[in-house]
Write a protein that holds these residues in place. Structure first.
Motif, short mmCIF file in Angstrom:
data_model
loop_
_atom_site.label_atom_id
_atom_site.label_comp_id
_atom_site.label_asym_id
_atom_site.label_seq_id
_atom_site.Cartn_x
_atom_site.Cartn_y
_atom_site.Cartn_z
N UNK A 238 0.83 -1.20 0.00
CA UNK A 238 0.00 0.00 0.00
C UNK A 238 0.87 1.26 0.00
N UNK A 239 1.88 1.22 0.82
CA UNK A 239 2.82 2.34 0.94
C UNK A 239 3.46 2.64 -0.42
N UNK A 240 3.92 1.55 -1.03
CA UNK A 240 4.60 1.70 -2.31
C UNK A 240 3.64 2.22 -3.38
N UNK A 241 2.44 1.64 -3.39
CA UNK A 241 1.45 2.03 -4.41
C UNK A 241 1.03 3.49 -4.25
N UNK B 125 11.82 10.98 5.52
CA UNK B 125 12.44 9.67 5.25
C UNK B 125 13.28 9.21 6.45
N UNK B 126 14.01 10.18 7.05
CA UNK B 126 14.81 9.84 8.23
C UNK B 126 13.89 9.47 9.40
N UNK C 96 13.30 6.06 1.78
CA UNK C 96 13.64 5.64 3.15
C UNK C 96 14.88 4.75 3.12
N UNK C 97 14.89 3.87 2.14
CA UNK C 97 16.04 2.98 1.96
C UNK C 97 17.30 3.81 1.72
N UNK C 98 17.18 4.83 0.86
CA UNK C 98 18.31 5.71 0.57
C UNK C 98 18.76 6.46 1.81
N UNK C 99 17.78 6.90 2.61
CA UNK C 99 18.11 7.63 3.84
C UNK C 99 18.90 6.74 4.79
#
Lengths: 282, 274
Positions: free
Chosen positions: A45-48, A244-245, A67-70
């Motif tokens: 859901x988040x991704x969509x 994101x952090x 978030x992954x990048x952060x």
């Protein structure tokens, strides 16, 4: 979005009770897939809603890859590890301190009516002080280094352990105490051989709630006065408009909370194989 | 206190000589504080190795008497002596079996049995447990937890635990009443088997007329509260007894009549089981 941790003890307690006939691996897989279903759905859901449909702006709800990048960004200069270790250390010390104190005081209050009348009213009053109310006072008295944070976490984890242990001791079956009397146990032996084992399930339940409280109080402590820790990371993310952090912090806390609870749950399963409970049969 | 092998001939005389008796009650009375009188002047002496059953209307005070004997309950008047010494609280020389097994759920069968062993005998713990497991026919169950046992098995563990303390007197408070008839018969025979082996003195509270007659040398009938001894029935039958023995059936009729009188049936239906 926490992953279910850690594996549960599925082996029967002493090999005597045959449990379900399905193979161990299959049962384990079924349990994990059920536990992961909701996190997976939320993640989808988040991704969509972010990356695919663009319902949210990145400064409201950043997509998973941000978030992954952060996380990568924070890890690169060692910041993340520093925050993580600072928080872990505080929780470990605070929980240990609070837990040990709660077990000591709980035993005394549980076993002695006089101690109960003396201490319990005060403790019940202190219990109702909201966590944040302690912060200014602790800062005033203990400064802004580690001591007030560890103290706050200790306060937070003290009460669930204390309350559960006392009620556990009070609920020990009078009939089992009588068995102790019949076999001529003295006061100390009675405590060691009847009261303590009988109260163990309650103490463990208290410890599980207590470790949850420890994480709660950790963030309360770090939000206000700190330069390190996951709570600080959250505040830092807020101040720098970096959701994101903030999400890295929230997800990390969820995972850590689940992990510590899982470890205690494992201990519970090992220590309480004897329990004739619904859970033990499951 | 290890128990010496004693002769276990059925005892024929009633309430005889107090010298050398295993249990001696003289004028034992008890009342609850500001409450009714429970026991009223009970005199009873039990010989070493004797099995005595206490029967009587429900709630008449038999169990209270047993608790006094065990030292679990201390408030009373009159004298109670076990093995020649006045009781001053629970002791390992007086074993007790409750109506429920009361096993410690966190200990395995073997550990529950070992719980009964006196501290000075701990060194031989493993051997004692092994012997008792064998005697109560639970060899294969040493490592099980109480929750994994049937009611009858649990009560056998409780019996082994009581014997682990090597008592000279075993008190049994309706120990088989929660079990089905088949299991109960097995346990009765097991108790007799162990009694023959150890020469224990046993006092048994029961509601079962047949159980009392099958097991006992004497059956003591109590009146309704306040409990007094209404009648003592000698069971002069050699062991092993046959449950279908006509002599037992005759005694059964007599005992039922005594219970009926003891229960003052004209005022209230006595609650003994038939």
């Amino acid at each position: 979005m926490s992953a279910p941790l850690p594996p549960e003890l599925t082996a029967p307690p002493c090999g005597a009770v045959p449990s379900a006939r399905t193979p161990w691996l299959q049962r384990r897989a079924a349990r994990w897939s059920l536990a992961l279903a909701v996190p997976a759905l939320l993640f989808a859901l988040w991704w969509l809603t972010t990356d695919v449909w663009h319902l949210f702006l990145a400064n409201q709800l950043p997509p998973p890859r941000h978030v992954w990048a952060a996380l990568h960004e924070l890890s690169a200069d060692g910041d993340f590890t520093r925050h993580l270790l600072a928080s872990l250390r505080r929780v470990a010390f605070g929980f240990a301190l609070g837990g040990v104190a709660a077990i000591a005081v709980g035993l005394v209050v549980g076993l002695s009516r006089t101690a109960e009348r003396l201490l319990d009213p005060t403790l019940q009053a202190l219990r109702n002080v909201p966590s944040l109310a302690w912060v200014p006072f602790l800062l005033l008295w203990l400064g802004i280094d580690e001591t007030p944070k560890i103290t706050l976490i200790a306060i937070g984890s003290f009460f669930p352990v204390y309350l559960n242990l006392v009620s556990g001791i009070r609920q020990v079956d009078r009939k089992l105490v009588e068995v102790g009397h019949i076999f001529g146990l003295g006061r100390l032996a009675l405590v060691r051989r009847i009261f303590l084992p009988a109260a163990t399930p309650f103490a463990l339940a208290g410890l599980r709630i207590g470790v949850g409280q420890a994480w709660l109080f950790l963030v309360a402590a770090e939000l206000i006065a700190s330069t390190r820790g996951l709570g600080f990371m959250l505040i830092d993310g807020q101040n720098n408009l970096r959701p994101d952090i903030m999400l890295v912090g929230i997800l990390t806390l969820a995972l850590l909370g689940k992990t510590t609870d899982g470890l205690l749950r494992l201990a519970e399963r090992r220590l309480l194989v004897w329990a004739d409970t619904f859970e033990a049969k499951a | 206190m290890p128990v010496a092998e004693v002769s276990v001939q059925p005892i024929t005389a009633t309430g005889a000589a107090s010298l050398g008796s295993a249990i001696e009650l003289r004028g034992v009375s008890k009342r609850f504080p500001a409450g009714p009188v429970i026991l009223d002047g009970v005199d009873l002496s039990v010989r070493p190795g004797e099995i005595v059953s206490l029967v009587g209307p429900s709630g008449c005070g038999k169990s209270t008497l047993l608790r006094l004997l065990a030292g679990l309950d201390r408030e009373h008047t009159g004298t109670i002596a076990v093995g020649g010494t006045a009781i001053a609280g629970p002791s390992r020389s007086v074993g007790f079996m409750f109506q429920e097994p009361r096993l410690l759920p966190w200990l395995t069968v073997a550990q529950n049995i070992a719980f009964g062993i006196a501290p000075e005998r701990r060194a031989d713990s493993a051997a004692i447990v092994r012997r008792l497991l064998d005697q109560v026919h639970l060899d294969g169950s040493a490592k099980l937890y109480p929750r994994q046992l049937s009611g009858g098995m649990q009560q056998r563990v409780a019996l082994a635990r009581a014997l682990a303390a090597e008592p000279s007197v075993l008190l049994l408070d309706e120990p088989f009443s929660a079990l089905d008839a088949f299991t109960r018969i097995h346990l009765q025979d097991l108790v007799l088997e162990l009694w023959q082996r150890t020469g224990l003195t046993m006092v048994l509270v029961t509601h079962e007329v047949d159980e009392a007659l099958y097991l006992s040398d004497r059956v003591v009938v109590f009146s309704e509260r306040p409990a007094r001894i209404a009648e003592v029935i000698d069971v002069k039958l050699a062991r092993p007894r046959d449950r279908r023995d006509p002599a037992l059936l005759e005694l059964r009729g007599h005992l039922l009549e005594q219970l009926r009188l003891a229960g003052r049936w004209d005022r209230r239906k006595p609650e003994y089981e038939i």
